[in-house]
Enzyme design. Structure first.
Site, PDB file in Angstrom:
ATOM      1  N   PHE A   1      17.774  16.823  11.580  1.00 20.31           N
ATOM      2  CA  PHE A   1      18.949  17.669  11.428  1.00 20.31           C
ATOM      3  C   PHE A   1      20.201  16.797  11.288  1.00 20.31           C
ATOM      4  CE2 PHE A   1      22.523  20.009  13.485  1.00 20.31           C
ATOM      5  CZ  PHE A   1      22.674  20.961  12.486  1.00 20.31           C
ATOM      6  N   GLN A   2      20.995  17.095  10.290  1.00 14.44           N
ATOM      7  CA  GLN A   2      22.226  16.366   9.976  1.00 14.44           C
ATOM      8  C   GLN A   2      21.988  14.869   9.771  1.00 14.44           C
ATOM      9  OE1 GLN A   2      25.364  17.571  12.799  1.00 14.44           O
ATOM     10  NE2 GLN A   2      25.931  19.208  11.367  1.00 14.44           N
TER      11      GLN A   2
ATOM     12  N   LYS B   1      22.822   7.698  17.387  1.00 11.34           N
ATOM     13  CA  LYS B   1      23.254   8.267  18.660  1.00 11.34           C
ATOM     14  C   LYS B   1      22.705   7.481  19.850  1.00 11.34           C
ATOM     15  CE  LYS B   1      23.837  12.827  20.739  1.00 11.34           C
ATOM     16  NZ  LYS B   1      23.471  14.252  20.636  1.00 11.34           N
TER      17      LYS B   1
END
Lengths: 562, 160
Positions: A111-112, A161
């Site tokens: 996702f993204q 992240k």
């Protein structure tokens, strides 16, 4: 000391002297935003990532420092792309931090997730994907170094992240940067400098053609010394505006497609062309074989790849423009007063015969050029002028006299509509004491109008002058000249009420339809100190930008303005 | 247009080859052949690129390559005293009636037969471009089924 990746990132930014960043949060950059929450670094929240990139660019252009922006992974990162490409084409130092999905998810279409290092490869000076927290500090240090040295440019640093969340023992790497494939250009070829000096002293019809390199190298003083010492007329490119004082008797204004006739004629007739920090762009040269046909060419640039890219030159000098000009000046003898008299008389005659001029409105409307003249009259060059792209940009270049470097911010290479307003936000944050004016069109302003939210939130008194002709004016002009007057999809009559939009955001909005009110409206706007002002000038609908070199034509054959 | 052989020394990192090839694509230069591999230093790779162009184009290619942060050194081996080699595998039609003749050609070129099928042979040739073109020409008459080339690699002679 144990620190998380995100905390290391902010420490590194502070080491680079960064006090302001522009950005927009999102899932993948949550760790960074959590660290920003307690940081001294000021974060300016844009309303679209493109706005953040242009604002960082405007900040960089106004100050000469590296602009910094942050966006999340995927769409956040891709929204930066236009801003990055804009900075790349104009050699503006930016470091753009993008969030990325966790390292274990990369390549799985998470996702993204977007391959932003792949996407930005041809529009960055360099880019990095940080795979280990341990590498982060070194990479950030390198990124800033690469962005600001040699020919500046944007660098993207992609931050997964988990790399931002991981905690490691951290000590800032104090050792000097060592990148074996990248060396900062030092010095220059002094034989070439000696040849250049010789050519300059022998020239009877010299012209200096100065570009953005003068500004990025902070060489305006040296350029002025060179011009004044030998009384050499100076023309600047769009990117070079402010690199030489526009109100000097030696200034020829801009050259090229919408340059002045006297600048272009001087190029056509000169016997020596001193090209300083320029790249012989097609919008400048027109038909390349007819560009400066009688001249020997000295080309000074930091980027060796620019030498000989578009034209062959007699005296190539690779080096810092500032350093090379200083070396030339040092060896140069001041001119005997009457040596270039004939040349100056010729130029003077052209200036008398072909000044920049425009007619009266056929519809009793405001002439757009008049708005720019009034902005100049009220600010006298002591302001930062940003532009969008198109007719507004060309009139802003023609009718305002830029006295200082970094006072004209415009997307020259990429020609990005929607650049000017967010760039003005960056400039105003960098230079709060100076008036900042965005010269816009009714088309361009709608491309990043959401940044009114940013400007109002941070109480930035930016003046937006919309030269509203209800057209995509420059495209319409070309349709008029080269496509039989078929105005295909350039009519912008369906437009919002810009005054109401301004007011809805909490800005001041005003519509001006009478030429007699232009000055007063600008005076009032300049008094506002706490919020942006949108001035919606309804201008002559079909005013064209003149003079003009038709695309691919010779500089000697201009349309209009005679 | 003359073919140039550029030996490009680069950092051995992911993405470097993409940066190099993207530069060629973006500036409109065409790669004639390309070979990438390790060097004696594990941190450094060597990309050998064959590119066609006049001196001006080659100068631009070189300057643009140098602008890539991960490019360390570029040597133009075209006019240098250099050794260049390429390895080629050629699968050629070869029934009993022509086998002997093909074997003879293979011997002349000091190539090797590395596989024998019922109706075909795979021939391995190493050499410079001229030699490879010559054997290709000689074998064409028999019917080349498949051919694959590694791309050229090169090295300057002597102690340099």
């Amino acid at each position: 000391m144990k620190l998380k990746g995100a905390e290391i990132l902010l420490q590194c930014l502070q080491k680079e002297g960064v006090d302001t960043v522009f950005g927009y949060p999102g899932g993948a950059v949550l760790p960074i935003y959590d660290a920003l929450y307690k940081s001294e670094i000021r974060h300016i929240l844009s309303r679209h990532e493109q706005g953040a990139a242009h604002a960082a660019d405007g900040y960089a252009r106004a100050t000469g420092r590296v602009g910094v922006c942050i966006a999340t992974s995927g769409p956040g990162a891709t929204n930066l792309v236009t801003g990055i490409a804009t900075a790349y084409m104009d050699s503006i130092p930016l470091v753009c931090f993008t969030g990325q999905v966790g390292t274990s998810l990369i390549g799985r279409d998470a996702f993204q997730e977007a391959d932003i290092t792949g996407i930005t490869l041809p529009i960055t000076k360099h880019n990095y994907l940080v795979e280990k927290t341990e590498d982060l500090a070194r990479i950030v240090k390198e990124a800033f170094y690469i962005a600001r040295t040699n020919r500046p440019g944007p660098v993207v640093v992609d931050l997964p992240k988990d790399v931002m969340e991981k905690e490691i023992d951290f000590e800032y790497p104090e050792e000097a940067i060592n990148i074996r494939g990248y060396r900062v250009v030092k010095g220059y070829n002094s034989n070439q400098v000696i040849t250049a000096v010789d050519y300059i002293q022998k020239a009877r019809r010299p012209v200096i053609y100065a570009g953005g390199g003068v500004i990025s190298s902070n060489a305006a003083e040296e350029l002025r010394e060179l011009a004044e010492k030998r009384k050499i007329p100076v023309t600047t490119t769009l990117m070079g505006m402010g690199g030489f004082p526009g109100n000097s008797y030696l200034s020829l204004g801009m050259l090229g497609m919408h340059g002045t006739r006297y600048a272009n004629y001087a190029i056509g007739e000169c016997d020596l062309l001193i090209a300083v920090g320029v790249r012989f762009d097609d919008r400048v040269t027109g038909k390349i074989d007819t560009f400066a046909p009688h001249a020997r060419v000295i080309h000074i640039d930091i980027d060796a790849a620019e030498i000989g890219k578009n034209v062959e030159v007699e005296v190539p000098i690779v080096g810092q423009v500032k350093e090379v000009l200083a070396a030339i000046n040092q060896r140069l003898e001041a001119i005997e007063s009457e040596e270039l008299n004939e040349w100056h008389e010729t130029i003077h005659r052209w200036k008398e015969e072909y000044p920049l001029r425009y007619g009266d409105s056929s519809e009793g409307r405001i002439m757009p050029q008049h708005v720019i003249e009034e902005v100049y009259s009220l600010t006298q060059g002591e302001a930062i002028i940003c532009t969008e792209v198109g007719q507004n940009q060309m009139w802003a270049a023609q009718y305002y006299h830029y006295k200082h470097p970094r006072s004209f911010l415009s997307s020259g290479g990429l020609g990005t509509m929607g650049y000017g307003f967010p760039a003005a936000i960056g400039a105003k944050i960098a230079c709060p004491e100076l008036p900042v004016v965005d010269i816009a069109g009714d088309g361009s302003i709608q491309m990043n109008i959401q940044e009114l939210g940013t400007a109002v939130q941070y109480r930035l008194p930016i003046i937006i002058c919309i030269l509203n002709n209800h057209f995509l004016g420059m495209v319409r002009q070309w349709q008029g000249l080269f496509y039989g007057g078929r105005y295909s999809y350039t009519d912008m009559s369906h437009q919002p009420d810009f005054v109401k939009i301004a007011e809805a955001y909490g800005a001041i909005g005003r519509r001006i339809k009478e030429a007699s009110q232009v000055r007063e409206a600008l005076e009032e706007a300049l008094k506002v100190k706490d919020r942006p002002v949108v001035l919606d000038f309804w201008v002559e609908r079909e005013a064209d930008v003149y003079p003009m070199v038709p695309p691919g034509g010779s500089l000697m054959n201009m349309l209009g303005g005679d | 247009m003359k073919k140039h052989t550029l030996a490009v020394t680069v950092e051995n990192r992911p993405g470097v080859l993409t940066r190099v090839t993207t530069m060629f694509r973006r500036r409109g230069y065409n790669i004639e052949s390309l070979a990438v591999g390790a060097t004696e230093n594990p941190a450094i790779s060597r990309i050998t690129i064959e590119v066609a162009g006049d001196d001006r184009i080659i100068e631009q290619v070189t300057k643009q390559l140098y602008k890539l942060i991960e490019v360390i050194k570029i040597n133009d081996l075209t006019d240098a005293r250099s050794v260049d080699r390429e390895l080629v595998l050629i699968k050629v039609k070869a029934d009993n009636s022509v086998r002997a003749e093909i074997v003879q050609i293979v011997d002349i070129f000091r190539a090797r037969i590395v596989d024998i099928g019922r109706d075909s042979l795979i021939i391995e040739v190493t050499g410079d471009s001229r030699k490879i073109e010559a054997i290709e020409d000689s074998l064409r008459a028999f019917g080349i089924i498949e051919m694959v080339r590694t791309g050229k690699i090169a090295m300057i002679r002597g102690g340099k």
